[in-house]
Motif scaffolding. Structure first.
Motif, PDB file in Angstrom:
ATOM      1  N   ALA A  29      -7.594  -4.767  -2.427  1.00 21.96           N
ATOM      2  CA  ALA A  29      -6.984  -4.241  -1.209  1.00 21.96           C
ATOM      3  C   ALA A  29      -7.361  -5.138  -0.035  1.00 21.96           C
ATOM      4  O   ALA A  29      -8.545  -5.364   0.225  1.00 21.96           O
ATOM      5  CB  ALA A  29      -7.457  -2.815  -0.951  1.00 21.96           C
ATOM      6  N   ALA A  80      -4.901   0.703  -4.241  1.00 20.53           N
ATOM      7  CA  ALA A  80      -5.568  -0.168  -5.207  1.00 20.53           C
ATOM      8  C   ALA A  80      -6.067   0.640  -6.412  1.00 20.53           C
ATOM      9  O   ALA A  80      -5.959   0.187  -7.560  1.00 20.53           O
ATOM     10  CB  ALA A  80      -6.725  -0.910  -4.543  1.00 20.53           C
ATOM     11  N   ALA A  81      -6.574   1.833  -6.154  1.00 20.02           N
ATOM     12  CA  ALA A  81      -7.036   2.694  -7.247  1.00 20.02           C
ATOM     13  C   ALA A  81      -5.871   3.094  -8.149  1.00 20.02           C
ATOM     14  O   ALA A  81      -6.005   3.132  -9.389  1.00 20.02           O
ATOM     15  CB  ALA A  81      -7.721   3.933  -6.681  1.00 20.02           C
ATOM     16  N   THR A 117       0.809  -1.225   0.000  1.00 18.95           N
ATOM     17  CA  THR A 117       0.000   0.000   0.000  1.00 18.95           C
ATOM     18  C   THR A 117       0.841   1.274   0.000  1.00 18.95           C
ATOM     19  O   THR A 117       0.297   2.369  -0.073  1.00 18.95           O
ATOM     20  CB  THR A 117      -0.938   0.027   1.219  1.00 18.95           C
ATOM     21  OG1 THR A 117      -0.159   0.038   2.418  1.00 18.95           O
ATOM     22  CG2 THR A 117      -1.856  -1.191   1.221  1.00 18.95           C
ATOM     23  N   PRO A 134      -6.979   1.023   6.049  1.00 19.98           N
ATOM     24  CA  PRO A 134      -7.982   0.799   5.007  1.00 19.98           C
ATOM     25  C   PRO A 134      -8.011   1.886   3.933  1.00 19.98           C
ATOM     26  O   PRO A 134      -8.097   1.580   2.741  1.00 19.98           O
ATOM     27  CB  PRO A 134      -9.303   0.772   5.791  1.00 19.98           C
ATOM     28  CG  PRO A 134      -8.910   0.413   7.184  1.00 19.98           C
ATOM     29  CD  PRO A 134      -7.560   1.032   7.405  1.00 19.98           C
ATOM     30  N   GLU A 135      -7.925   3.155   4.335  1.00 18.67           N
ATOM     31  CA  GLU A 135      -7.991   4.232   3.352  1.00 18.67           C
ATOM     32  C   GLU A 135      -6.771   4.220   2.446  1.00 18.67           C
ATOM     33  O   GLU A 135      -6.881   4.391   1.218  1.00 18.67           O
ATOM     34  CB  GLU A 135      -8.112   5.584   4.070  1.00 18.67           C
ATOM     35  CG  GLU A 135      -9.439   5.777   4.791  1.00 18.67           C
ATOM     36  CD  GLU A 135      -9.560   7.163   5.401  1.00 18.67           C
ATOM     37  OE1 GLU A 135      -8.649   7.994   5.192  1.00 18.67           O
ATOM     38  OE2 GLU A 135     -10.567   7.414   6.078  1.00 18.67           O
ATOM     39  N   LYS A 136      -5.607   4.012   3.027  1.00 19.74           N
ATOM     40  CA  LYS A 136      -4.383   3.953   2.232  1.00 19.74           C
ATOM     41  C   LYS A 136      -4.429   2.765   1.272  1.00 19.74           C
ATOM     42  O   LYS A 136      -3.998   2.864   0.117  1.00 19.74           O
ATOM     43  CB  LYS A 136      -3.165   3.845   3.148  1.00 19.74           C
ATOM     44  CG  LYS A 136      -1.835   3.891   2.418  1.00 19.74           C
ATOM     45  CD  LYS A 136      -0.675   3.767   3.392  1.00 19.74           C
ATOM     46  CE  LYS A 136      -0.563   4.992   4.285  1.00 19.74           C
ATOM     47  NZ  LYS A 136       0.642   4.918   5.162  1.00 19.74           N
ATOM     48  N   ALA A 137      -4.972   1.650   1.739  1.00 22.09           N
ATOM     49  CA  ALA A 137      -5.067   0.463   0.891  1.00 22.09           C
ATOM     50  C   ALA A 137      -5.968   0.710  -0.312  1.00 22.09           C
ATOM     51  O   ALA A 137      -5.644   0.316  -1.438  1.00 22.09           O
ATOM     52  CB  ALA A 137      -5.575  -0.718   1.711  1.00 22.09           C
ATOM     53  N   GLU A 138      -7.093   1.359  -0.105  1.00 17.18           N
ATOM     54  CA  GLU A 138      -8.006   1.624  -1.211  1.00 17.18           C
ATOM     55  C   GLU A 138      -7.411   2.627  -2.188  1.00 17.18           C
ATOM     56  O   GLU A 138      -7.592   2.489  -3.408  1.00 17.18           O
ATOM     57  CB  GLU A 138      -9.353   2.122  -0.685  1.00 17.18           C
ATOM     58  CG  GLU A 138     -10.178   1.044   0.003  1.00 17.18           C
ATOM     59  CD  GLU A 138     -10.540  -0.110  -0.920  1.00 17.18           C
ATOM     60  OE1 GLU A 138     -10.554   0.093  -2.157  1.00 17.18           O
ATOM     61  OE2 GLU A 138     -10.807  -1.213  -0.418  1.00 17.18           O
ATOM     62  N   ARG A 139      -6.698   3.641  -1.684  1.00 18.86           N
ATOM     63  CA  ARG A 139      -6.040   4.597  -2.589  1.00 18.86           C
ATOM     64  C   ARG A 139      -4.987   3.894  -3.435  1.00 18.86           C
ATOM     65  O   ARG A 139      -4.855   4.153  -4.638  1.00 18.86           O
ATOM     66  CB  ARG A 139      -5.400   5.743  -1.792  1.00 18.86           C
ATOM     67  CG  ARG A 139      -6.389   6.732  -1.217  1.00 18.86           C
ATOM     68  CD  ARG A 139      -5.679   8.015  -0.808  1.00 18.86           C
ATOM     69  NE  ARG A 139      -4.639   7.775   0.180  1.00 18.86           N
ATOM     70  CZ  ARG A 139      -4.827   7.801   1.503  1.00 18.86           C
ATOM     71  NH1 ARG A 139      -6.046   8.042   1.982  1.00 18.86           N
ATOM     72  NH2 ARG A 139      -3.830   7.590   2.343  1.00 18.86           N
ATOM     73  N   ARG A 169      -5.014   0.108 -10.338  1.00 14.86           N
ATOM     74  CA  ARG A 169      -5.994  -0.056 -11.417  1.00 14.86           C
ATOM     75  C   ARG A 169      -5.727   0.961 -12.529  1.00 14.86           C
ATOM     76  O   ARG A 169      -5.824   0.638 -13.721  1.00 14.86           O
ATOM     77  CB  ARG A 169      -7.411   0.125 -10.877  1.00 14.86           C
ATOM     78  CG  ARG A 169      -7.862  -0.958  -9.911  1.00 14.86           C
ATOM     79  CD  ARG A 169      -9.314  -0.790  -9.530  1.00 14.86           C
ATOM     80  NE  ARG A 169      -9.641  -1.620  -8.382  1.00 14.86           N
ATOM     81  CZ  ARG A 169      -9.775  -1.164  -7.139  1.00 14.86           C
ATOM     82  NH1 ARG A 169      -9.660   0.148  -6.890  1.00 14.86           N
ATOM     83  NH2 ARG A 169     -10.057  -1.992  -6.151  1.00 14.86           N
TER      84      ARG A 169
END
Length: 265
Positions: free
Chosen positions: A65, A49-50, A16, A42-47, A53
């Motif tokens: 993520a 992952a984006a 991440t 969680p927020e860092k993981a989703e950023r 992508r």
């Protein structure tokens, strides 16, 4: 782009941020089909992952993520299980997560030692166990790269628990590579040196009272005039994960500008 990871499913622990994220992005650029990343935030993981992508958008790369604390029992295995549940298999694994807090032999507590061993040694052991089990079950080849450290050669006095855990990971890498060579699972490691990452900046400020120009001063003191760069290391990792690295397995590569055991006088 050489499509070195075309069609591959990859899991990157510590993916991440910093080097782990650079590796995941490089794999996406090289046409990996699915990339799972593991981190605690969680927020860092989703950023992240984006961002992966976006990097792989041209060929529809998927990113997953996974929020996990690899210091906790069962979390490493869960990361592999979630990757397989989402993508159906795992082809490649990178263990890039690492605990880097400081401690000498005399001031390291048992709790600190346990954290280093859990994140830097036990978690890679368990992710490799789960990943190789999936590869063997399918009768499929696979590749693993463990991010180790030049400190495995000895390290500074304030890196006693870190050095112990990374030296253990180096030995484990060779052991598992030998054990599973006839399964066509190739396992290699990179001993990275001083690298310019956000995590390293935080470490310097937390443990070494670094000021805002620490990176410039650190770079000027290095033989090449700079610290290692995540994107360069990421390219090397992707090469080792890919078929372009041929039959190489059980290798621990010193990725640094200083040479252990060599002296000016």
């Amino acid at each position: 782009m050489q499509q070195l990871m075309k069609g591959r499913i990859l899991l990157v622990t510590g993916g991440t941020q910093g080097l782990g994220l650079a590796i995941a992005e490089a794999a996406a650029r090289e046409c990996a089909t699915g990339i799972a990343i593991v981190g605690r935030d969680p927020e860092k993981a989703e950023r992240a992952a984006a961002a992966i992508r976006e990097r792989g958008a041209a060929h529809g790369a998927e990113a997953l993520a996974i929020v996990a604390d690899l210091a906790a029992p069962g979390e490493a295995e869960r990361a592999v299980a979630e990757t397989i549940a989402r993508f159906g298999r795992i082809d490649s694994l990178v263990n890039a997560a690492g605990a880097t807090s400081r401690g000498t032999l005399l001031d390291t507590t048992r709790e600190l030692l346990d954290v280093h061993l859990a994140v830097n040694l036990v978690a890679p052991f368990m992710t490799m166990q789960a990943a190789v089990a999936d590869m063997r079950r399918r009768g499929a080849p696979g590749t693993i790269v463990n991010i180790i450290s030049m400190s495995m050669h000895g390290g500074q006095p304030y890196l006693a628990p870190y050095t112990a855990s990374k030296a253990g990971l180096a030995g484990l890498t060779r052991n598992v590579a030998f054990a599973h060579r006839f399964d066509r699972v190739r396992i290699n490691g990179l001993n990275i040196g001083w690298t310019a990452t956000p995590g390293e900046a935080a470490t310097q400020r937390t443990f070494h009272d670094a000021d805002d120009d620490w990176l410039e001063r650190a770079a000027a003191a290095q033989p090449m005039g700079r610290l290692g760069q995540p994107d360069e290391i990421a390219d090397a990792v992707v090469f080792l994960l890919s078929d372009r690295s041929g039959v190489v397995t059980g290798s621990i590569i010193d990725w640094d500008q200083n040479v252990p055991g060599a002296y000016d006088q």
